[in-house]
Design an enzyme around this catalytic site. Sequence first.
Site, PDB file in Angstrom:
ATOM      1  N   ASN A 118       1.030  -1.076  -0.113  1.00 34.25           N
ATOM      2  CA  ASN A 118      -0.023   0.107   0.086  1.00 34.25           C
ATOM      3  C   ASN A 118       0.995   1.387   0.075  1.00 34.25           C
ATOM      4  O   ASN A 118       1.554   1.539   0.875  1.00 34.25           O
ATOM      5  CB  ASN A 118      -0.937   0.202   1.237  1.00 34.25           C
ATOM      6  CG  ASN A 118      -1.729   1.135   1.545  1.00 34.25           C
ATOM      7  OD1 ASN A 118      -1.454   2.391   1.028  1.00 34.25           O
ATOM      8  ND2 ASN A 118      -3.039   0.987   1.574  1.00 34.25           N
ATOM      9  N   ASP A 122       1.100   8.396  -9.650  1.00 30.47           N
ATOM     10  CA  ASP A 122      -0.142   8.285 -10.630  1.00 30.47           C
ATOM     11  C   ASP A 122      -1.120   7.221 -10.026  1.00 30.47           C
ATOM     12  O   ASP A 122      -1.451   6.231 -10.362  1.00 30.47           O
ATOM     13  CB  ASP A 122       0.382   7.751 -12.018  1.00 30.47           C
ATOM     14  CG  ASP A 122      -0.676   7.404 -12.951  1.00 30.47           C
ATOM     15  OD1 ASP A 122      -1.486   8.397 -12.951  1.00 30.47           O
ATOM     16  OD2 ASP A 122      -0.461   6.704 -13.963  1.00 30.47           O
ATOM     17  N   CYS A 152      -6.159  12.072 -12.117  1.00 35.27           N
ATOM     18  CA  CYS A 152      -7.072  11.462 -13.219  1.00 35.27           C
ATOM     19  C   CYS A 152      -8.565  11.868 -12.738  1.00 35.27           C
ATOM     20  O   CYS A 152      -9.504  11.244 -13.697  1.00 35.27           O
ATOM     21  CB  CYS A 152      -6.765  10.201 -13.638  1.00 35.27           C
ATOM     22  SG  CYS A 152      -7.080   8.986 -12.397  1.00 35.27           S
TER      23      CYS A 152
HETATM   24  N1  SAH Z   1       0.707   4.209 -13.200  1.00 36.46           N
HETATM   25  C1  SAH Z   1      -0.104   3.284 -14.034  1.00 36.46           C
HETATM   26  C2  SAH Z   1      -1.722   3.551 -13.558  1.00 36.46           C
HETATM   27  C3  SAH Z   1      -2.031   3.583 -12.226  1.00 36.46           C
HETATM   28  S1  SAH Z   1      -3.772   2.746 -11.799  1.00 36.46           S
HETATM   29  C4  SAH Z   1      -0.017   3.074 -15.514  1.00 36.46           C
HETATM   30  O1  SAH Z   1       0.490   4.029 -15.691  1.00 36.46           O
HETATM   31  O2  SAH Z   1      -0.196   2.151 -15.735  1.00 36.46           O
HETATM   32  C5  SAH Z   1      -3.753   2.932 -10.224  1.00 36.46           C
HETATM   33  C6  SAH Z   1      -3.056   1.724  -9.569  1.00 36.46           C
HETATM   34  O3  SAH Z   1      -2.855   1.952  -8.061  1.00 36.46           O
HETATM   35  C7  SAH Z   1      -3.776   0.296  -9.592  1.00 36.46           C
HETATM   36  O4  SAH Z   1      -2.809  -0.571 -10.038  1.00 36.46           O
HETATM   37  C8  SAH Z   1      -4.009  -0.068  -8.182  1.00 36.46           C
HETATM   38  O5  SAH Z   1      -3.966  -1.474  -7.854  1.00 36.46           O
HETATM   39  C9  SAH Z   1      -2.958   0.912  -7.583  1.00 36.46           C
HETATM   40  N2  SAH Z   1      -3.481   1.504  -6.105  1.00 36.46           N
HETATM   41  C10 SAH Z   1      -4.713   1.874  -5.580  1.00 36.46           C
HETATM   42  N3  SAH Z   1      -4.614   2.156  -4.564  1.00 36.46           N
HETATM   43  C11 SAH Z   1      -3.152   1.706  -4.049  1.00 36.46           C
HETATM   44  C12 SAH Z   1      -2.712   2.029  -2.747  1.00 36.46           C
HETATM   45  N4  SAH Z   1      -3.310   2.657  -1.638  1.00 36.46           N
HETATM   46  N5  SAH Z   1      -1.387   1.513  -2.676  1.00 36.46           N
HETATM   47  C13 SAH Z   1      -0.860   0.951  -3.810  1.00 36.46           C
HETATM   48  N6  SAH Z   1      -1.412   0.763  -4.946  1.00 36.46           N
HETATM   49  C14 SAH Z   1      -2.750   1.209  -5.118  1.00 36.46           C
END
Ligand code: SAH
Length: 399
Positions: free
Chosen positions: A275, A302, A342
Amino acid sequence: MSLPTALIKPGEADRLIAGHPWVYGNSIFRLTAPAKDGDVVQVKDHRQRFIGVGFYNSRSKIAIRLLDRERTDFGASFFRERIAAALALRRKHMPQATSFRVVNAESDFLSGLIVDKYEDVLVLQTSSLGMDKRKHLIVAALLELFQPTAIVERNDMGSRKFEGLHESNAVLHGEAPAEFTVQMNGLTFRVPAGGGHKTGLYLDQQVNYARVAELSQGAEVLDCFSYLGGFALHCARAGAKNVTGLDQSEEAVKAARTIAEANGVTEGLSYDTTNVFDWLREKTVTGPNERLIPRYDVVVLDPPSFTRTRAAVDGALRGYKEIHLRALKLLKTGGTLATFCCSHHVDARLFEDVIVAAAADAHVMLRRVRSFSQSPDHPIVPAIPETEYLKGFAYEVVR
Ligand code: SAH
């Protein structure tokens, strides 16, 4: 043939005349004749001035999706011409791209339709009943324009139920591929055809992957929310010294590692299943008399959209502030923070306000060195604010 006419209440028509395609049910004064869900209706203002034609659906909050300012039959040539225009835009602004979003709904004046091109496979989503009913015409146009090996439908979005549509993942042409192959900037992403986010990958970051990678030569890079490693992999290939990707999804991390290997980019690149909030907190908490030594030259943030609704914006802003504050603490002086948002409900101004507040708390000054937007295959139509959602900035840290 005369079409049923929806007369719009006074005061509600200006937005539509300016080009916004959504007619909410509660802005319709009356229908001159009964219209069937999914059928074509014409829209006029309360003085009977013609505004356009679109698809009607009494079940949806968006009762009419306008598609043309002139009367049209929405036959084969309508779809062929409109999709061809969308394709021409991509060819003009992303001439090198072979995988891209061919049609991005409102951005391409085709509300209710999304088409992604993953090399020679097309993935289609229809999110309005009117569009769904005309899938055969859309498929015919796509076959003519692309000669794809397969066209599959990825209609498993929850939003379809608001239109009275069921989930459907059919093969519309050719054979269902077991995986999608997506080429971006010379890197290959193979993803299982069933899983993944959106229709599988984040095509909207295609241009930004390359632009962030330019900033990471010789750098220690941290890619937060790395998913399949779009940023991490591009940075590693561009000559970063070390890249760490973080994502809480075990499945995504596993896939990211496989993708890195398949591209022969593994040196100095690693992923952690974690996380991001916890990870950043752990790395930035210091004991008494302990000083944090910043480690990174580049940090990419991101995250997923922290808010899908306007009501949840405050909570989202707290989340954005927290990760920015901690990311800034981990950045060396002169290092670069590349950060994206986003959420449509958080605009660039609000987003930057949060970043500036986080910088103040972290006792650093920031110099903005890049601005990012969504890739050109997700065009922005200013008259339709919902078409703009992805924004990002890169800042150098000045201490
Ligand atoms: N940067 C990526 C897209 C990110 S999408 C690209 O360019 O392809 C968002 C991602 O964040 C997802 O894969 C999801 O699993 C992850 N995510 C969401 N909340 C999170 C958290 N608290 N800690 C870690 N990962 C997380």
